[in-house]
Design a protein around this motif. Structure first.
Motif, PDB file in Angstrom:
ATOM      1  N   LEU A  95     -10.889  10.220   3.592  1.00  0.00           N
ATOM      2  CA  LEU A  95     -11.510   9.432   2.524  1.00  0.00           C
ATOM      3  C   LEU A  95     -12.878   9.965   2.136  1.00  0.00           C
ATOM      4  O   LEU A  95     -13.278   9.879   0.980  1.00  0.00           O
ATOM      5  N   SER A  96     -13.604  10.521   3.094  1.00  0.00           N
ATOM      6  CA  SER A  96     -14.938  11.030   2.782  1.00  0.00           C
ATOM      7  C   SER A  96     -14.873  12.257   1.884  1.00  0.00           C
ATOM      8  O   SER A  96     -15.860  12.624   1.262  1.00  0.00           O
ATOM      9  N   ARG A  97     -13.699  12.879   1.805  1.00  0.00           N
ATOM     10  CA  ARG A  97     -13.552  14.075   0.982  1.00  0.00           C
ATOM     11  C   ARG A  97     -12.854  13.802  -0.349  1.00  0.00           C
ATOM     12  O   ARG A  97     -12.505  14.739  -1.054  1.00  0.00           O
ATOM     13  N   CYS A  98     -12.612  12.554  -0.691  1.00  0.00           N
ATOM     14  CA  CYS A  98     -11.912  12.273  -1.946  1.00  0.00           C
ATOM     15  C   CYS A  98     -12.726  11.309  -2.794  1.00  0.00           C
ATOM     16  O   CYS A  98     -13.784  10.847  -2.396  1.00  0.00           O
ATOM     17  N   ASP A  99     -12.209  11.010  -3.975  1.00  0.00           N
ATOM     18  CA  ASP A  99     -12.954  10.171  -4.915  1.00  0.00           C
ATOM     19  C   ASP A  99     -12.569   8.698  -4.836  1.00  0.00           C
ATOM     20  O   ASP A  99     -12.773   7.951  -5.771  1.00  0.00           O
ATOM     21  N   VAL A 100     -12.036   8.266  -3.705  1.00  0.00           N
ATOM     22  CA  VAL A 100     -11.671   6.864  -3.517  1.00  0.00           C
ATOM     23  C   VAL A 100     -12.934   6.049  -3.245  1.00  0.00           C
ATOM     24  O   VAL A 100     -13.714   6.382  -2.355  1.00  0.00           O
ATOM     25  N   ASP A 101     -13.119   4.996  -4.044  1.00  0.00           N
ATOM     26  CA  ASP A 101     -14.274   4.102  -3.883  1.00  0.00           C
ATOM     27  C   ASP A 101     -13.936   2.851  -3.090  1.00  0.00           C
ATOM     28  O   ASP A 101     -14.812   2.209  -2.533  1.00  0.00           O
ATOM     29  N   SER A 102     -12.652   2.469  -3.102  1.00  0.00           N
ATOM     30  CA  SER A 102     -12.246   1.245  -2.411  1.00  0.00           C
ATOM     31  C   SER A 102     -10.850   1.414  -1.825  1.00  0.00           C
ATOM     32  O   SER A 102     -10.055   2.223  -2.294  1.00  0.00           O
ATOM     33  N   VAL A 103     -10.608   0.629  -0.789  1.00  0.00           N
ATOM     34  CA  VAL A 103      -9.297   0.584  -0.158  1.00  0.00           C
ATOM     35  C   VAL A 103      -8.794  -0.847  -0.269  1.00  0.00           C
ATOM     36  O   VAL A 103      -9.496  -1.789   0.086  1.00  0.00           O
ATOM     37  N   ALA A 104      -7.575  -0.981  -0.774  1.00  0.00           N
ATOM     38  CA  ALA A 104      -6.951  -2.298  -0.897  1.00  0.00           C
ATOM     39  C   ALA A 104      -6.093  -2.530   0.341  1.00  0.00           C
ATOM     40  O   ALA A 104      -5.101  -1.833   0.549  1.00  0.00           O
ATOM     41  N   ILE A 105      -6.493  -3.476   1.159  1.00  0.00           N
ATOM     42  CA  ILE A 105      -5.697  -3.824   2.332  1.00  0.00           C
ATOM     43  C   ILE A 105      -4.590  -4.766   1.871  1.00  0.00           C
ATOM     44  O   ILE A 105      -4.851  -5.844   1.348  1.00  0.00           O
ATOM     45  N   TRP A 106      -3.356  -4.307   2.071  1.00  0.00           N
ATOM     46  CA  TRP A 106      -2.165  -4.993   1.566  1.00  0.00           C
ATOM     47  C   TRP A 106      -1.238  -5.213   2.757  1.00  0.00           C
ATOM     48  O   TRP A 106      -0.883  -4.272   3.455  1.00  0.00           O
ATOM     49  N   LEU A 107      -0.838  -6.433   2.986  1.00  0.00           N
ATOM     50  CA  LEU A 107       0.041  -6.730   4.110  1.00  0.00           C
ATOM     51  C   LEU A 107       1.459  -6.261   3.809  1.00  0.00           C
ATOM     52  O   LEU A 107       1.960  -6.425   2.694  1.00  0.00           O
ATOM     53  N   GLY A 108       2.112  -5.703   4.800  1.00  0.00           N
ATOM     54  CA  GLY A 108       3.439  -5.127   4.628  1.00  0.00           C
ATOM     55  C   GLY A 108       4.524  -6.116   4.282  1.00  0.00           C
ATOM     56  O   GLY A 108       5.606  -5.731   3.850  1.00  0.00           O
ATOM     57  N   ASP A 109       4.248  -7.405   4.458  1.00  0.00           N
ATOM     58  CA  ASP A 109       5.254  -8.418   4.138  1.00  0.00           C
ATOM     59  C   ASP A 109       4.927  -9.172   2.847  1.00  0.00           C
ATOM     60  O   ASP A 109       5.273 -10.331   2.688  1.00  0.00           O
ATOM     61  N   MET A 110       4.279  -8.476   1.919  1.00  0.00           N
ATOM     62  CA  MET A 110       3.935  -9.078   0.625  1.00  0.00           C
ATOM     63  C   MET A 110       4.497  -8.210  -0.509  1.00  0.00           C
ATOM     64  O   MET A 110       3.760  -7.514  -1.193  1.00  0.00           O
ATOM     65  N   PRO A 111       5.819  -8.278  -0.708  1.00  0.00           N
ATOM     66  CA  PRO A 111       6.451  -7.391  -1.680  1.00  0.00           C
ATOM     67  C   PRO A 111       6.334  -7.802  -3.141  1.00  0.00           C
ATOM     68  O   PRO A 111       6.685  -7.026  -4.019  1.00  0.00           O
ATOM     69  N   TRP A 112       5.858  -8.999  -3.411  1.00  0.00           N
ATOM     70  CA  TRP A 112       5.922  -9.502  -4.792  1.00  0.00           C
ATOM     71  C   TRP A 112       4.615  -9.406  -5.554  1.00  0.00           C
ATOM     72  O   TRP A 112       4.499  -9.937  -6.653  1.00  0.00           O
ATOM     73  N   VAL A 113       3.618  -8.732  -5.015  1.00  0.00           N
ATOM     74  CA  VAL A 113       2.354  -8.540  -5.743  1.00  0.00           C
ATOM     75  C   VAL A 113       2.631  -7.670  -6.963  1.00  0.00           C
ATOM     76  O   VAL A 113       3.250  -6.609  -6.862  1.00  0.00           O
ATOM     77  N   ARG A 114       2.182  -8.126  -8.111  1.00  0.00           N
ATOM     78  CA  ARG A 114       2.433  -7.405  -9.360  1.00  0.00           C
ATOM     79  C   ARG A 114       1.439  -6.262  -9.557  1.00  0.00           C
ATOM     80  O   ARG A 114       0.249  -6.415  -9.265  1.00  0.00           O
ATOM     81  N   PRO A 115       1.900  -5.141 -10.102  1.00  0.00           N
ATOM     82  CA  PRO A 115       0.993  -4.017 -10.365  1.00  0.00           C
ATOM     83  C   PRO A 115      -0.181  -4.407 -11.260  1.00  0.00           C
ATOM     84  O   PRO A 115      -1.309  -3.963 -11.030  1.00  0.00           O
ATOM     85  N   GLU A 116       0.057  -5.250 -12.246  1.00  0.00           N
ATOM     86  CA  GLU A 116      -1.046  -5.635 -13.144  1.00  0.00           C
ATOM     87  C   GLU A 116      -2.123  -6.439 -12.413  1.00  0.00           C
ATOM     88  O   GLU A 116      -3.295  -6.383 -12.769  1.00  0.00           O
ATOM     89  N   THR A 117      -1.740  -7.160 -11.365  1.00  0.00           N
ATOM     90  CA  THR A 117      -2.734  -7.863 -10.546  1.00  0.00           C
ATOM     91  C   THR A 117      -3.617  -6.841  -9.834  1.00  0.00           C
ATOM     92  O   THR A 117      -4.851  -6.966  -9.825  1.00  0.00           O
ATOM     93  N   CYS A 118      -2.995  -5.823  -9.256  1.00  0.00           N
ATOM     94  CA  CYS A 118      -3.758  -4.778  -8.573  1.00  0.00           C
ATOM     95  C   CYS A 118      -4.673  -4.050  -9.546  1.00  0.00           C
ATOM     96  O   CYS A 118      -5.829  -3.750  -9.218  1.00  0.00           O
ATOM     97  N   GLN A 119      -4.187  -3.785 -10.733  1.00  0.00           N
ATOM     98  CA  GLN A 119      -5.002  -3.100 -11.739  1.00  0.00           C
ATOM     99  C   GLN A 119      -6.202  -3.948 -12.131  1.00  0.00           C
ATOM    100  O   GLN A 119      -7.318  -3.436 -12.268  1.00  0.00           O
ATOM    101  N   ARG A 120      -5.985  -5.241 -12.274  1.00  0.00           N
ATOM    102  CA  ARG A 120      -7.098  -6.144 -12.618  1.00  0.00           C
ATOM    103  C   ARG A 120      -8.146  -6.156 -11.504  1.00  0.00           C
ATOM    104  O   ARG A 120      -9.350  -6.114 -11.765  1.00  0.00           O
ATOM    105  N   LEU A 121      -7.690  -6.217 -10.266  1.00  0.00           N
ATOM    106  CA  LEU A 121      -8.614  -6.201  -9.131  1.00  0.00           C
ATOM    107  C   LEU A 121      -9.329  -4.859  -9.025  1.00  0.00           C
ATOM    108  O   LEU A 121     -10.533  -4.803  -8.776  1.00  0.00           O
ATOM    109  N   ALA A 122      -8.580  -3.774  -9.227  1.00  0.00           N
ATOM    110  CA  ALA A 122      -9.155  -2.432  -9.111  1.00  0.00           C
ATOM    111  C   ALA A 122     -10.263  -2.200 -10.132  1.00  0.00           C
ATOM    112  O   ALA A 122     -11.229  -1.485  -9.841  1.00  0.00           O
ATOM    113  N   ARG A 123     -10.131  -2.795 -11.300  1.00  0.00           N
ATOM    114  CA  ARG A 123     -11.185  -2.636 -12.323  1.00  0.00           C
ATOM    115  C   ARG A 123     -12.509  -3.237 -11.864  1.00  0.00           C
ATOM    116  O   ARG A 123     -13.574  -2.811 -12.308  1.00  0.00           O
TER     117      ARG A 123
END
Length: 182
Positions: A95-123
């Motif tokens: 991570l120290s060598r890439c342009d990632v500013d944040s890490v989204a911790i996502w539980l493995g048993d949460m399959p129904w999170v919508r991509p648009e929700t992640c995009q809204r949070l990522a912004r």
């Protein structure tokens, strides 16, 4: 559009003791496993995805592509906080060598999170923020942790996951209301 400056870290190193069997392999109505469905959702939302597993099961048996695997090797069983800490210590150099500013911790048993929700949070995510979704005033996942908080996550061995870090930096948490029950 997938998030470029955030990485999804899917937490799937648990033993599923309360579930009675390996819930990562539980079949959903469409025939896919719980973990495979979660992984597909994350891949729809993020360019970079890593899956945290333990040494008990081969990643291939879980359907995880080798490039996405992050195996933790703790000497003793650890809870979610310990798994997160081990994962962040493993991720530190890449991570120290890439342009990632944040890490989204996502539980493995949460399959129904919508991509648009992640995009809204990522912004809203940045190196100095913690971004958390709220659905009907209830906190949810994934939670985006900016780079400034990675050392605290790497040091947290609490079985309560990242809750102690969230409490410690409560004034930095941005709560984003979402309409996504996933």
């Amino acid at each position: 559009m997938r998030s470029k400056h955030s990485l999804a870290l899917i937490m799937a190193a648990g033993h599923s003791r309360r579930f009675g069997s390996d819930k990562r392999l539980a079949r959903l109505a469409d025939g896919r496993t719980l973990l495979a469905t979660t992984l597909a959702a994350a891949m729809d939302a993020f360019e970079q995805v890593r899956v945290v597993v333990n040494t008990q099961v081969a990643p291939a048996d879980l359907g995880i592509p080798e490039a996405m695997v992050l195996v933790i090797r703790p000497a003793a069983p650890v809870g979610l906080g310990g798994s997160i800490a081990h994962a962040f210590r493993e991720l530190d150099q890449p991570l120290s060598r890439c342009d990632v500013d944040s890490v989204a911790i996502w539980l493995g048993d949460m399959p129904w999170v919508r991509p648009e929700t992640c995009q809204r949070l990522a912004r809203r995510a940045a190196a100095d923020t913690i971004v958390r979704p709220l659905y009907r005033d209830m906190p949810g996942h994934p939670v985006f942790f900016g780079r400034d908080y990675w050392p605290a996550l790497a040091a947290n061995l609490d079985d309560l996951g990242a809750r102690p870090v969230l409490a410690r930096f409560a004034d930095k948490v941005i709560a984003v209301p979402v309409a996504d029950p996933g």
